[in-house]
Scaffold this motif. Sequence first.
Motif, PDB file in Angstrom:
ATOM      1  N   LEU A 124       0.832  -1.198   0.000  1.00 29.07           N
ATOM      2  CA  LEU A 124       0.000   0.000   0.000  1.00 29.07           C
ATOM      3  C   LEU A 124       0.870   1.253   0.000  1.00 29.07           C
ATOM      4  O   LEU A 124       0.621   2.197  -0.761  1.00 29.07           O
ATOM      5  N   GLU A 125       1.888   1.277   0.844  1.00 22.98           N
ATOM      6  CA  GLU A 125       2.778   2.440   0.900  1.00 22.98           C
ATOM      7  C   GLU A 125       3.453   2.682  -0.443  1.00 22.98           C
ATOM      8  O   GLU A 125       3.578   3.830  -0.899  1.00 22.98           O
ATOM      9  N   ALA A 126       3.875   1.617  -1.098  1.00 23.38           N
ATOM     10  CA  ALA A 126       4.504   1.760  -2.419  1.00 23.38           C
ATOM     11  C   ALA A 126       3.516   2.339  -3.424  1.00 23.38           C
ATOM     12  O   ALA A 126       3.866   3.203  -4.239  1.00 23.38           O
ATOM     13  N   GLY A 127       2.262   1.880  -3.353  1.00 19.31           N
ATOM     14  CA  GLY A 127       1.243   2.407  -4.252  1.00 19.31           C
ATOM     15  C   GLY A 127       0.937   3.863  -4.004  1.00 19.31           C
ATOM     16  O   GLY A 127       0.749   4.650  -4.945  1.00 19.31           O
ATOM     17  N   LEU A 128       0.886   4.256  -2.731  1.00 19.89           N
ATOM     18  CA  LEU A 128       0.635   5.657  -2.383  1.00 19.89           C
ATOM     19  C   LEU A 128       1.800   6.534  -2.828  1.00 19.89           C
ATOM     20  O   LEU A 128       1.601   7.646  -3.343  1.00 19.89           O
ATOM     21  N   LYS A 129       3.000   6.056  -2.617  1.00 20.56           N
ATOM     22  CA  LYS A 129       4.187   6.810  -3.031  1.00 20.56           C
ATOM     23  C   LYS A 129       4.151   7.070  -4.534  1.00 20.56           C
ATOM     24  O   LYS A 129       4.422   8.188  -5.005  1.00 20.56           O
ATOM     25  N   GLU A 130       3.775   6.059  -5.304  1.00 19.83           N
ATOM     26  CA  GLU A 130       3.704   6.211  -6.756  1.00 19.83           C
ATOM     27  C   GLU A 130       2.554   7.134  -7.154  1.00 19.83           C
ATOM     28  O   GLU A 130       2.726   8.021  -8.004  1.00 19.83           O
ATOM     29  N   ARG A 131       1.398   6.954  -6.545  1.00 20.96           N
ATOM     30  CA  ARG A 131       0.224   7.756  -6.906  1.00 20.96           C
ATOM     31  C   ARG A 131       0.484   9.246  -6.711  1.00 20.96           C
ATOM     32  O   ARG A 131       0.080  10.074  -7.538  1.00 20.96           O
ATOM     33  N   TYR A 132       1.142   9.585  -5.612  1.00 24.11           N
ATOM     34  CA  TYR A 132       1.324  10.994  -5.265  1.00 24.11           C
ATOM     35  C   TYR A 132       2.702  11.532  -5.649  1.00 24.11           C
ATOM     36  O   TYR A 132       3.004  12.689  -5.350  1.00 24.11           O
ATOM     37  N   GLY A 133       3.526  10.720  -6.315  1.00 29.95           N
ATOM     38  CA  GLY A 133       4.847  11.182  -6.709  1.00 29.95           C
ATOM     39  C   GLY A 133       5.674  11.654  -5.534  1.00 29.95           C
ATOM     40  O   GLY A 133       6.380  12.661  -5.605  1.00 29.95           O
ATOM     41  N   ALA A 134       5.596  10.901  -4.438  1.00 24.20           N
ATOM     42  CA  ALA A 134       6.175  11.330  -3.162  1.00 24.20           C
ATOM     43  C   ALA A 134       7.545  10.723  -2.921  1.00 24.20           C
ATOM     44  O   ALA A 134       7.943   9.732  -3.547  1.00 24.20           O
ATOM     45  N   GLY A 135       8.261  11.326  -1.962  1.00 28.85           N
ATOM     46  CA  GLY A 135       9.517  10.755  -1.503  1.00 28.85           C
ATOM     47  C   GLY A 135       9.290   9.553  -0.614  1.00 28.85           C
ATOM     48  O   GLY A 135      10.113   8.634  -0.568  1.00 28.85           O
ATOM     49  N   ASP A 136       8.148   9.546   0.096  1.00 31.03           N
ATOM     50  CA  ASP A 136       7.790   8.417   0.949  1.00 31.03           C
ATOM     51  C   ASP A 136       6.308   8.513   1.293  1.00 31.03           C
ATOM     52  O   ASP A 136       5.700   9.595   1.197  1.00 31.03           O
ATOM     53  N   ALA A 137       5.729   7.394   1.678  1.00 31.09           N
ATOM     54  CA  ALA A 137       4.350   7.331   2.138  1.00 31.09           C
ATOM     55  C   ALA A 137       4.303   6.353   3.302  1.00 31.09           C
ATOM     56  O   ALA A 137       4.852   5.255   3.212  1.00 31.09           O
TER      57      ALA A 137
END
Length: 385
Positions: free
Chosen positions: A41-54
């Motif tokens: 889930l964290e990996a998916g959120l990181k990708e969805r939001y273009g983030a450094g981490d989730a």
Amino acid sequence: MTTTDSIPLVCASLGERELAAVAEVFASGWPAGQGPRGKALEAGLKERYGAGDAVAVSNCGAALHLAMLGFEVGPGDEVIVADYTFPAPAHAVRYVGARPVFADVRADTGTVDPAAVAALVTERTVGIIAVDVLGLPADYAELQAIADRHGLFLVEDAACGVGATYRGREAGSLAEVACLSFHGRKGATSGEGGALITADPALGAKARQLSSFGIGSIYDMGQVIGLPVPEFTEIGYNFKLSDIAAAILQVQLTRVEELMERRNAVAARYAELFADEELLTVPHVPADRTHAWQSYLVTLDARVDRGAVATDLRAQGIGCLHGTWASHLQPAFDAQQVCPVSADLFRRNLGIPMHAELSEDQVERVARAVRTAVTAHARPLGRAA
């Protein structure tokens, strides 16, 4: 008491795909937090939001608390917070011993007014928490300019914002840190849950460790040959999101656009049905953003008795609520501040059913009942309250 033809205020869109994901977690033997589904889930959120981490956590309040810890906010500091909202941002500031300073909001959108924020900055101010109120993003370009000018952090409380956009960017990616909610009435839900989204991997790593009592993932340690014994090097919290909830959210995040399409249709139909109603105003959405419609609030004319309207609606099995809070008025904060626009919206807003499961007939029934009730409970023009 509800009836079979009741129309609930909220209804989560959960089905067979979510159940199947939960069954997979049961079979895996790891239902607790920070396991395989949580990491996915964290990996998916990181990708969805273009983030450094989730970092997946137990709720948005926990994410806000971790954000304050990540920015090292403490006693003597002030954080400017949007006033018209569920007061989780102010709670988070108080958790770390700092002072929340409440900023008034725009009358047309209910989102924090950048001019009000700018006027509140002092030498003690360390940051700003803006809120995507009820699903509508705030004015992040202006807010970021204020933050940059004064060297402040900016946090996006995107608890209600999943699925919304601001100038083409998705809510949850509009500030250096964003905090999401996956509560039962949100655009993606696991009943409860949240996430901290950050551009800074170091802040994310700190938040993840603090969310698990200050140690790393027990699941990860169990995969290591031998017997690693973790050390508690700092005081942390139990803010982990279970892998059961994470599995549900993995499915829900694939459905955000589908569910948003239906919420948008409901909102558009309400706007049509209330277009000529003089006793209420429908939500305003500026052209540079879209609304997630976590809630649908109408603003009643000052002559309308909101409590009487709510009584009528509930008697017909139609869910409703006051809207959200003017945080500065809540006794817990003893704010000694005045935010007149927020206070006015707090008195006059009324939430009516909004979710992806509403049928066309239900939307029309709600609108008829609201129109009848506001007419029945409005004082004549010129009559004193």
